[in-house]
Design a protein around this motif. Structure first.
Motif, PDB file in Angstrom:
ATOM      1  N   ALA A  42     -10.947  -0.958 -16.641  1.00  0.00           N
ATOM      2  CA  ALA A  42     -12.010   0.927 -16.668  1.00  0.00           C
ATOM      3  C   ALA A  42     -10.276   1.371 -16.890  1.00  0.00           C
ATOM      4  N   VAL A  43      -8.546   0.862 -16.766  1.00  0.00           N
ATOM      5  CA  VAL A  43      -7.629   1.378 -17.423  1.00  0.00           C
ATOM      6  C   VAL A  43      -7.384   1.470 -19.057  1.00  0.00           C
ATOM      7  N   SER A  44      -8.477   0.410 -19.789  1.00  0.00           N
ATOM      8  CA  SER A  44      -8.239   0.203 -21.124  1.00  0.00           C
ATOM      9  C   SER A  44      -8.915   0.733 -21.088  1.00  0.00           C
ATOM     10  N   THR A  45     -10.721   1.034 -20.936  1.00  0.00           N
ATOM     11  CA  THR A  45     -11.655   1.695 -20.840  1.00  0.00           C
ATOM     12  C   THR A  45     -10.898   3.120 -21.965  1.00  0.00           C
ATOM     13  N   LEU A  46     -10.451   3.764 -20.198  1.00  0.00           N
ATOM     14  CA  LEU A  46      -9.467   5.195 -20.264  1.00  0.00           C
ATOM     15  C   LEU A  46      -9.135   5.324 -21.427  1.00  0.00           C
ATOM     16  N   PRO A  94       0.692  -1.251   0.043  1.00  0.00           N
ATOM     17  CA  PRO A  94       0.249   0.029  -0.420  1.00  0.00           C
ATOM     18  C   PRO A  94       1.075   1.067   0.398  1.00  0.00           C
ATOM     19  N   LEU A  95       0.448   2.279  -0.615  1.00  0.00           N
ATOM     20  CA  LEU A  95       1.029   3.462  -0.415  1.00  0.00           C
ATOM     21  C   LEU A  95      -0.015   4.430   0.368  1.00  0.00           C
ATOM     22  N   PRO A  96       0.052   4.290   1.505  1.00  0.00           N
ATOM     23  CA  PRO A  96      -0.728   5.638   1.943  1.00  0.00           C
ATOM     24  C   PRO A  96      -1.097   7.158   2.389  1.00  0.00           C
ATOM     25  N   GLN A  97       0.209   7.113   1.478  1.00  0.00           N
ATOM     26  CA  GLN A  97       0.193   8.780   1.265  1.00  0.00           C
ATOM     27  C   GLN A  97      -0.504   9.233  -0.217  1.00  0.00           C
ATOM     28  N   ALA A  98      -0.686   8.000  -0.880  1.00  0.00           N
ATOM     29  CA  ALA A  98      -1.590   7.902  -2.694  1.00  0.00           C
ATOM     30  C   ALA A  98      -2.932   8.509  -2.157  1.00  0.00           C
ATOM     31  N   GLU A  99      -3.295   8.052  -1.209  1.00  0.00           N
ATOM     32  CA  GLU A  99      -5.053   8.610  -0.482  1.00  0.00           C
ATOM     33  C   GLU A  99      -4.800  10.211   0.021  1.00  0.00           C
ATOM     34  N   THR A 100      -4.017  10.432   0.688  1.00  0.00           N
ATOM     35  CA  THR A 100      -3.628  12.330   1.083  1.00  0.00           C
ATOM     36  C   THR A 100      -3.767  12.724  -0.842  1.00  0.00           C
ATOM     37  N   GLU A 101      -2.824  12.264  -1.812  1.00  0.00           N
ATOM     38  CA  GLU A 101      -2.266  12.967  -2.779  1.00  0.00           C
ATOM     39  C   GLU A 101      -4.021  12.672  -3.557  1.00  0.00           C
ATOM     40  N   LEU A 102      -5.180  11.832  -3.409  1.00  0.00           N
ATOM     41  CA  LEU A 102      -6.582  11.352  -3.865  1.00  0.00           C
ATOM     42  C   LEU A 102      -7.134  12.337  -3.469  1.00  0.00           C
ATOM     43  N   ASP A 103      -7.098  12.523  -2.410  1.00  0.00           N
ATOM     44  CA  ASP A 103      -8.370  13.342  -1.327  1.00  0.00           C
ATOM     45  C   ASP A 103      -7.805  14.753  -2.058  1.00  0.00           C
ATOM     46  N   ALA A 104      -7.092  15.500  -2.455  1.00  0.00           N
ATOM     47  CA  ALA A 104      -6.487  16.471  -3.091  1.00  0.00           C
ATOM     48  C   ALA A 104      -6.972  17.016  -4.285  1.00  0.00           C
ATOM     49  N   LEU A 105      -7.072  16.733  -5.084  1.00  0.00           N
ATOM     50  CA  LEU A 105      -7.726  16.342  -6.748  1.00  0.00           C
ATOM     51  C   LEU A 105      -8.443  16.007  -7.370  1.00  0.00           C
ATOM     52  N   LYS A 106      -9.631  15.321  -5.884  1.00  0.00           N
ATOM     53  CA  LYS A 106     -10.580  15.349  -6.404  1.00  0.00           C
ATOM     54  C   LYS A 106     -11.479  17.010  -6.247  1.00  0.00           C
ATOM     55  N   ASN A 107     -10.725  17.831  -5.349  1.00  0.00           N
ATOM     56  CA  ASN A 107     -11.681  19.349  -5.904  1.00  0.00           C
ATOM     57  C   ASN A 107     -11.483  19.921  -7.361  1.00  0.00           C
ATOM     58  N   MET A 108     -10.537  19.556  -7.733  1.00  0.00           N
ATOM     59  CA  MET A 108     -10.044  19.935  -9.478  1.00  0.00           C
ATOM     60  C   MET A 108     -11.300  20.119 -10.042  1.00  0.00           C
ATOM     61  N   VAL A 109     -11.208  20.676 -10.893  1.00  0.00           N
ATOM     62  CA  VAL A 109     -12.130  20.842 -12.145  1.00  0.00           C
ATOM     63  C   VAL A 109     -12.479  19.917 -13.174  1.00  0.00           C
ATOM     64  N   GLY A 110     -13.523  18.682 -13.350  1.00  0.00           N
ATOM     65  CA  GLY A 110     -12.671  17.743 -14.471  1.00  0.00           C
ATOM     66  C   GLY A 110     -12.427  16.044 -13.508  1.00  0.00           C
ATOM     67  N   PHE A 111     -12.658  16.463 -12.694  1.00  0.00           N
ATOM     68  CA  PHE A 111     -11.759  15.334 -11.615  1.00  0.00           C
ATOM     69  C   PHE A 111     -12.401  14.146 -12.020  1.00  0.00           C
ATOM     70  N   LEU A 112     -11.682  13.002 -12.534  1.00  0.00           N
ATOM     71  CA  LEU A 112     -12.572  11.889 -13.041  1.00  0.00           C
ATOM     72  C   LEU A 112     -11.646  10.635 -11.796  1.00  0.00           C
ATOM     73  N   ALA A 113     -12.359  10.255 -11.328  1.00  0.00           N
ATOM     74  CA  ALA A 113     -11.943   9.065 -10.775  1.00  0.00           C
ATOM     75  C   ALA A 113     -11.387   7.286 -11.335  1.00  0.00           C
ATOM     76  N   VAL A 114     -10.180   6.904 -12.268  1.00  0.00           N
ATOM     77  CA  VAL A 114     -10.407   5.792 -13.458  1.00  0.00           C
ATOM     78  C   VAL A 114      -9.379   4.695 -11.872  1.00  0.00           C
ATOM     79  N   PRO A 115     -11.218   3.392 -11.988  1.00  0.00           N
ATOM     80  CA  PRO A 115     -10.351   2.924 -10.632  1.00  0.00           C
ATOM     81  C   PRO A 115      -9.028   1.838 -11.835  1.00  0.00           C
ATOM     82  N   GLY A 116      -8.005   1.627 -10.472  1.00  0.00           N
ATOM     83  CA  GLY A 116      -7.341   1.150 -10.951  1.00  0.00           C
ATOM     84  C   GLY A 116      -6.810  -0.037 -11.142  1.00  0.00           C
ATOM     85  N   ARG A 117      -7.457  -1.017 -11.896  1.00  0.00           N
ATOM     86  CA  ARG A 117      -7.779  -2.355 -12.457  1.00  0.00           C
ATOM     87  C   ARG A 117      -7.491  -2.059 -13.922  1.00  0.00           C
ATOM     88  N   TYR A 118      -7.351  -3.160 -14.586  1.00  0.00           N
ATOM     89  CA  TYR A 118      -6.962  -3.034 -16.125  1.00  0.00           C
ATOM     90  C   TYR A 118      -8.381  -3.154 -16.688  1.00  0.00           C
TER      91      TYR A 118
END
Length: 212
Positions: A80-84, A54-78
């Motif tokens: 979802a990523v292949s669709t992107l 696990p990368l605990p600080q990546a959650e902090t990174e993700l929380d900060a980016l959630k407030n950005m305009v146009g934010f889109l959370a892409v599940p970290g599985r193959y």
């Protein structure tokens, strides 16, 4: 790069000047020069949640980016990523990956580069196969990843992914050239995007200035 003159060591060039490299290729979709303007319409964030490393600080990174305009959370599985990356892909904005990067020697002098997803690694060969030949978008790629503590792996990882995404038509690539700690990588990304968001409220953002 740190310049030394007369035995006196200055600071990193990248903190005083706008420093970047551009990849040139005879074939593929590499742009002749980086686009000078990019509309910030989407921020697609891939942040796998690892059960084993696990990368605990990546959650902090993700929380900060959630407030950005146009934010889109892409599940970290193959899937979802292949669709992107498939079909039309991201048209204008940033693709941000926060996770592990790996390199594996498959033969003498030959390495396989990959970003680690939750269910499997995504290597360069597979990634190139996902890119639709008719895609017209030129997003910026920010891969905040490394194989923690292994400088050779990190360097090889960047050397592989940077040319690959630029050859696919990306407008730019941001990635570390050295081992990155979980906290240091997250702090850098958070401050970078905060500067981008704050500046965009009143004017356009210089990517080079934000990185510096």
């Amino acid at each position: 790069m740190v310049p030394i003159r007369g035995g006196v060591e200055a600071g990193f060039l990248g903190t005083d000047f706008r420093i970047a490299r551009w990849h040139l290729a005879k074939d593929g979709g590499t742009l002749a020069r980086p686009p000078q303007h990019l509309a910030m319409k989407e921020l697609a964030v891939i942040a796998p949640r690892y059960a084993d490393r696990p990368l605990p600080q990546a959650e902090t990174e993700l929380d900060a980016l959630k407030n950005m305009v146009g934010f889109l959370a892409v599940p970290g599985r193959y899937g979802a990523v292949s669709t992107l990356f498939g079909a039309a892909g991201l048209q204008s904005g940033i693709v941000h990956f926060a996770g592990h990067g790996t390199v594996r020697s498959v033969a003498p002098g030959v390495s396989e580069y990959a970003i680690q997803l939750e269910d499997q690694p995504l290597d360069l060969t597979t990634w190139r196969g996902l890119i639709h030949p008719a895609r017209t978008g030129h997003p910026l790629f920010f891969f905040n990843a490394c194989d923690i503590g292994q400088a050779q792996h990190v360097l090889n990882f960047v050397d592989g992914w940077a040319p690959a995404v630029l050859e696919a038509g990306a407008s730019g690539y941001v990635g570390g050239l050295w081992p990155l700690s979980d906290r240091g990588a997250a702090d850098f990304a958070v401050h970078f995007y905060q500067r981008v968001e704050t500046t965009l409220e009143t004017e356009s953002v210089s990517l080079a200035d934000a990185l510096r």
